[in-house]
Write a protein that holds these residues in place. Structure first.
Motif, PDB file in Angstrom:
ATOM      1  N   ILE A   1       0.863  -1.194   0.000  1.00  0.00           N
ATOM      2  CA  ILE A   1       0.000   0.000   0.000  1.00  0.00           C
ATOM      3  C   ILE A   1       0.891   1.234   0.000  1.00  0.00           C
ATOM      4  O   ILE A   1       1.675   1.441   0.931  1.00  0.00           O
ATOM      5  N   ILE A   2       0.761   2.048  -1.038  1.00  0.00           N
ATOM      6  CA  ILE A   2       1.476   3.322  -1.129  1.00  0.00           C
ATOM      7  C   ILE A   2       0.444   4.445  -1.176  1.00  0.00           C
ATOM      8  O   ILE A   2      -0.508   4.403  -1.966  1.00  0.00           O
ATOM      9  N   ILE A   3       0.646   5.459  -0.315  1.00  0.00           N
ATOM     10  CA  ILE A   3      -0.220   6.634  -0.328  1.00  0.00           C
ATOM     11  C   ILE A   3       0.644   7.862  -0.592  1.00  0.00           C
ATOM     12  O   ILE A   3       1.847   7.860  -0.350  1.00  0.00           O
ATOM     13  N   SER A   4       0.003   8.909  -1.109  1.00  0.00           N
ATOM     14  CA  SER A   4       0.735  10.138  -1.403  1.00  0.00           C
ATOM     15  C   SER A   4       0.848  10.994  -0.155  1.00  0.00           C
ATOM     16  O   SER A   4       0.178  10.770   0.862  1.00  0.00           O
ATOM     17  N   GLU A   5       1.709  12.026  -0.236  1.00  0.00           N
ATOM     18  CA  GLU A   5       1.851  12.954   0.892  1.00  0.00           C
ATOM     19  C   GLU A   5       0.544  13.688   1.172  1.00  0.00           C
ATOM     20  O   GLU A   5       0.301  14.098   2.304  1.00  0.00           O
ATOM     21  N   PHE A   6      -0.300  13.823   0.125  1.00  0.00           N
ATOM     22  CA  PHE A   6      -1.561  14.544   0.316  1.00  0.00           C
ATOM     23  C   PHE A   6      -2.539  13.710   1.132  1.00  0.00           C
ATOM     24  O   PHE A   6      -3.244  14.222   1.991  1.00  0.00           O
ATOM     25  N   THR A   7      -2.565  12.409   0.871  1.00  0.00           N
ATOM     26  CA  THR A   7      -3.383  11.515   1.686  1.00  0.00           C
ATOM     27  C   THR A   7      -2.809  11.411   3.088  1.00  0.00           C
ATOM     28  O   THR A   7      -3.542  11.422   4.087  1.00  0.00           O
ATOM     29  N   TYR A   8      -1.483  11.334   3.178  1.00  0.00           N
ATOM     30  CA  TYR A   8      -0.825  11.218   4.483  1.00  0.00           C
ATOM     31  C   TYR A   8      -1.179  12.404   5.370  1.00  0.00           C
ATOM     32  O   TYR A   8      -1.402  12.253   6.582  1.00  0.00           O
ATOM     33  N   GLY A   9      -1.243  13.592   4.769  1.00  0.00           N
ATOM     34  CA  GLY A   9      -1.593  14.772   5.570  1.00  0.00           C
ATOM     35  C   GLY A   9      -2.952  14.664   6.225  1.00  0.00           C
ATOM     36  O   GLY A   9      -3.183  15.228   7.307  1.00  0.00           O
ATOM     37  N   ASP A  10      -3.866  13.927   5.601  1.00  0.00           N
ATOM     38  CA  ASP A  10      -5.224  13.770   6.145  1.00  0.00           C
ATOM     39  C   ASP A  10      -5.345  12.641   7.154  1.00  0.00           C
ATOM     40  O   ASP A  10      -6.292  12.601   7.922  1.00  0.00           O
ATOM     41  N   VAL A  11      -4.418  11.679   7.116  1.00  0.00           N
ATOM     42  CA  VAL A  11      -4.611  10.465   7.933  1.00  0.00           C
ATOM     43  C   VAL A  11      -3.505  10.245   8.953  1.00  0.00           C
ATOM     44  O   VAL A  11      -3.558   9.274   9.714  1.00  0.00           O
ATOM     45  N   LYS A  12      -2.499  11.107   9.012  1.00  0.00           N
ATOM     46  CA  LYS A  12      -1.321  10.833   9.837  1.00  0.00           C
ATOM     47  C   LYS A  12      -1.635  10.714  11.313  1.00  0.00           C
ATOM     48  O   LYS A  12      -0.895  10.043  12.057  1.00  0.00           O
ATOM     49  N   ASP A  13      -2.724  11.341  11.767  1.00  0.00           N
ATOM     50  CA  ASP A  13      -3.065  11.260  13.188  1.00  0.00           C
ATOM     51  C   ASP A  13      -3.757   9.953  13.551  1.00  0.00           C
ATOM     52  O   ASP A  13      -3.833   9.605  14.736  1.00  0.00           O
ATOM     53  N   ALA A  14      -4.289   9.244  12.572  1.00  0.00           N
ATOM     54  CA  ALA A  14      -5.057   8.033  12.858  1.00  0.00           C
ATOM     55  C   ALA A  14      -4.388   6.765  12.347  1.00  0.00           C
ATOM     56  O   ALA A  14      -4.736   5.662  12.773  1.00  0.00           O
TER      57      ALA A  14
END
Length: 878
Positions: free
Chosen positions: A766-779
């Protein structure tokens, strides 16, 4: 205006529209296949009509033929016993000798022997001798590439000579059993070869040196290898055919003009006119010659000369597909030019029939009443053994020589004789044929043992490969994976039984007026009566139309295109009964039907509650796109048959789609073994990136369960890669005016697709972009993997591996921390420290990403990057 009057006008308007469409529909059927547009409205109607014909065949059911025909099947068990296909030619020779020793009357080959057998020339000779021994009973097979009408009608004469010059006689045998008489050919007696061969010689004198110089970089043909010589011959022949497309045009390098007096004289002699009248004679020639009804073919693949020269008959085993890919008809012959003896090749089933029966087919070609085209006006079969020669029957073929295949049923409706049975020295053989089973009350295949000589006596046979690995499978009205050779054998049985599908001869003239009368009748009646009586009248009319059509088809094999009358009945009824029906309830039903394919029922209900949230034309909004793809699917597809492969794919995609729906996702499409979904539409909501990541992790959990199931069943292991990106996307119903799809588009979508493929490079799932990471990094727990430029993008993007939701155990957290520190050292160009940490992770934990950085660090220690190194890795693959 009164309601009744409006209803009547609506019904009449619909009727007149369908009368117009009827004329267009029958004009469309008069077009040649390559002139038809299957995407046009009448093309769609034609396709619907073909599906209706399929349904009538299926309704009729299987009716196995008792004709003296059979298919020598190179099936899976024969390959297991004899060996991998293609077999040694000596084995084929033995098979040929055996069937004729047992009394077969003819044998057609749905295989070709176009290349020498590797390693043993004696095998080719053995087969050639066997074919020559039975030359008057054997029909060799060839195939071709359709060329369409790449040249003007008069240029057929040039193509004739180019084809003959390219050893066309290897394909077109002088064949007294198949004659094409063209009554509309005023230039039949002219020997164009006398002139054109001189032009080809001059053309080749120019082309050969150019090819030697530009293609092979040599001075003479003597320096060429055998393969290069074959290539040279192909290229020279190709240029001859290309010349024919310019023959007698302004681009003709050999045009007869005053500047070329010798050419003027040669052409004048050919046309038997004074030189002063040559120009008008050429104009008349170009204008007078009409287009042949059958499309042209070229690039024929022929058998080896030693095999082809020793037999009397050759045929084509090309399969003709309708626009939807199904095989329902076949041209009874093919052509390259337009000259008897040098241009026409009968189809395999026809020539095998004529050879086995000792009959002769005569095709008559003539011009139409308006003199604009030539058509096949007769296709008659004669018995030359009788005195005087007797006409036996006429083949039901259309004006382009196409015969509808009147299928007897599915596979084994014609006896299959496994090839291994013929190769055995036994007085009996086992065949596979369809028989009636009283217990199940239907026809089913059954293996039966029969007397060998009694079975083969006077039987017409076609040999072809039915083994799964050979992949000669076709779509037919009865089966989606139907052995290609059996299509030829079913057509052969149809010729032997004289069971032809015939169109209603007056349909094109009368059907538009029948539609007019039906539409006006319905418009008047439905305007005067209520909904329930109108429904009863319409249903009764429908029953009469369908019953009449079925009676004519089942009883007399007469085909009628009833799609237009049925559509008139349905649409006139619908239009009159519902012309004011524009309620909101109808709109909601349409929306529910559309979106039930893409999202869970809960989301559909939410859409219906707030339809203003849905913009069918497309709008931009921030969303998350999700791509997953199966790893190892190619290996899986090679090891399983198509039916099992389809089952495995369904078992995988169904739970994965359920997971998407459970997490409020929308299914965009399946792309083979790949799945595309998006989150945040049609209902916009926050947290779509988290839902996409949750879907990805749950997909891996489900994958593990499936892997265990597949392992127990002996199915090869599969894995998946997932890419997720968040950003601005266009979402809505997009596509053409004919087909639309609720989907997403934009650069953010393309990036998501690229991220899925990146998994292959890093060994991740599973690879996610930095833009997705910004939305999910807390969870979610993630680790930064790299900064990359994906193919097709100019700006770099940080990519992260999605690890888990919530927290991970202590050991896993330590590994992530070690990787993060090593990755920072790498970014800061401290490659020595980074290398030590990455090597530890790779050695102790088998971390594929760490293994990649081990290689990079080693490379940079030996060849340090510049001080302004941008830390970006450029992807060269999608």
């Amino acid at each position: 205006m009164k309601t009744e009057k409006i209803s009547y006008l609506i019904g009449s308007g619909v009727t007149l529209l369908f009368v117009f469409l009827a004329f267009q529909f029958y004009n469309y059927q008069n077009l040649r296949h390559e002139e038809q547009d299957p995407k046009s409205f009448v093309g769609v109607l034609e396709n619907l009509d073909l599906k209706m014909l399929d349904f009538k065949m299926q309704l009729r059911g299987s009716k196995p033929s008792e004709a003296k025909v059979g298919l020598i099947a190179i099936d899976d068990k024969s390959i297991e016993e004899v060996g991998r296909w293609p077999w040694d030619r000596k084995v084929i020779a033995k098979l040929v000798d055996n069937v004729f020793a047992d009394g077969a009357s003819s044998l057609g080959f749905d295989v070709i022997f176009s290349e020498p057998q590797f390693g043993d020339p004696s095998s080719d000779m053995a087969l050639a001798e066997s074919l020559t021994k039975h030359r008057d009973k054997v029909v060799t097979g060839s195939f071709n590439e359709p060329a369409g009408d790449a040249w003007a009608p008069y240029q057929d004469y040039c193509v004739n000579e180019a084809f003959a010059r390219a050893n066309g006689a290897d394909v077109v045998k002088l064949n007294a059993s198949f004659v094409v008489e063209d009554k509309a050919d005023p230039y039949e007696s002219i020997d164009f070869g006398q002139l054109l061969n001189q032009l080809f010689t001059a053309l080749e004198a120019e082309n050969v040196p150019l090819l030697l110089k530009n293609e092979f970089k040599v001075a003479s043909e003597a320096e060429l290898s055998d393969a290069q010589k074959r290539f040279m011959k192909i290229e020279v022949t190709k240029r001859n055919f290309e010349y024919c497309q310019t023959w007698l045009t302004s681009n003709d390098p050999f045009v007869p003009t005053k500047e070329n007096p010798e050419l003027v004289k040669a052409y004048a002699e050919i046309f038997a006119v004074p030189e002063k009248d040559l120009e008008s004679a050429v104009k008349k020639f170009k204008k007078t010659v009409l287009r042949h009804p059958l499309p042209a073919s070229w690039s024929w693949s022929a058998n080896l000369p030693m095999m082809q020269a020793g037999v009397d008959y050759n045929a084509s085993f090309n399969a003709f597909q309708d626009n939807d890919g199904s095989v329902r008809r076949m041209p009874l012959f093919y052509r390259t030019g337009n000259r008897m003896g040098t241009s026409f090749v009968p189809t395999l089933s026809l020539q095998t029939y004529l050879t086995g029966m000792g009959y002769r087919a005569q095709v008559t070609v003539d011009k139409t009443s308006n003199s604009k085209n030539k058509v096949v006006t007769a296709f008659d079969v004669y018995d030359p053994k009788q005195e005087p020669e007797k006409k036996m029957f006429s083949i039901s073929a259309d004006k382009f020589s196409f015969m509808r295949v009147n299928y007897y049923g599915g596979t084994y409706s014609i006896p299959h004789i496994p090839a291994r049975e013929i190769l055995r020295n036994s007085p009996t053989i086992k065949i596979i044929h369809t028989f009636w089973h009283p217990e199940s009350q239907k026809f089913q295949p059954k293996v039966v043992e029969v007397d060998r000589k009694e079975f083969f006596k006077d039987r017409m046979l076609i040999m072809g490969a039915t083994a799964t690995g050979v992949y000669d499978l076709r779509v037919t009205p009865f089966e989606k994976n139907f052995p290609g050779p059996e299509i030829h054998v079913q057509a052969l049985a149809q010729l032997a039984d004289h069971k032809f599908l015939s169109p209603w001869s007056k349909e094109a003239k009368l059907m538009p007026w029948i539609i007019l009368a039906l539409g006006i009748f319905l418009s008047v009646v439905l305007t005067q009566v209520g909904a329930v009586p109108g429904l009863i009248i319409s249903a009764t009319t429908l029953a009469v139309i369908v019953a009449t059509d079925l009676f004519l088809f089942l009883k007399f094999n007469i085909m009628i295109s009833i799609m237009l009358p049925l559509l008139v009945l349905v649409i006139v009824n619908f239009a009159i009964q519902t012309y004011k029906y524009l309620t909101e309830e109808k709109k909601k039903k349409e929306l529910k039907t559309t979106f039930a394919k893409y999202v869970s029922p809960a989301i559909v209900d939410e859409v219906l509650k707030s339809p203003e949230n849905l913009e069918l034309g497309g709008k931009k909004q921030r969303m998350t796109v999700f791509f997953s793809d199966v790893r190892g699917f190619t290996t899986l597809s090679e090891s399983l048959d198509p039916q099992k492969l389809s089952e495995i794919l369904s078992r995988y995609l169904t739970p994965m789609t359920d997971i998407v729906f459970k997490n409020r996702g929308t299914l965009d499409k399946y792309m083979g073994d790949a799945l595309m979904a998006f989150f945040g539409a049609p209902i916009a909501y926050d947290g779509h990136a988290k839902e996409a990541c949750r879907t990805a992790l749950q997909s891996l959990v489900k994958l593990k369960e499936l892997q265990e199931e597949f392992k127990k069943e002996g199915i090869p292991t599969i894995d998946i890669g997932i890419g997720i990106n968040t950003g601005e996307m266009s979402v809505g119903n997009m596509g053409s005016t004919i087909v639309r799809n609720y989907t997403v588009m934009g650069d953010a979508v393309n990036l998501g697709s690229r991220l899925e493929g990146i998994n292959k490079e890093y060994g991740t799932r599973i690879i996610i972009s930095e833009f997705t990471y910004g939305d999910v990094k807390d969870a979610f727990v993630c680790r930064e993997v790299d900064m990359v430029k994906v193919k097709g993008k100019n700006l770099p993007v940080k990519i992260f591996e999605l690890v888990a939701e919530g927290q991970v155990d202590k050991d896993h957290q330590e590994r992530l921390s070690t990787f993060e520190k090593a990755y920072r050292d790498y970014q800061e160009m401290n490659f020595k420290n980074a290398l030590e940490a990455f090597e530890t992770l790779d050695k102790n934990h088998g971390d594929p990403v760490a293994a990649i950085y081990v290689e990079r660090c080693q490379e940079f220690l030996e060849n340090p990057p510049p001080q302004d190194w941008d830390r970006v890795f450029v992807m060269t693959k999608k």
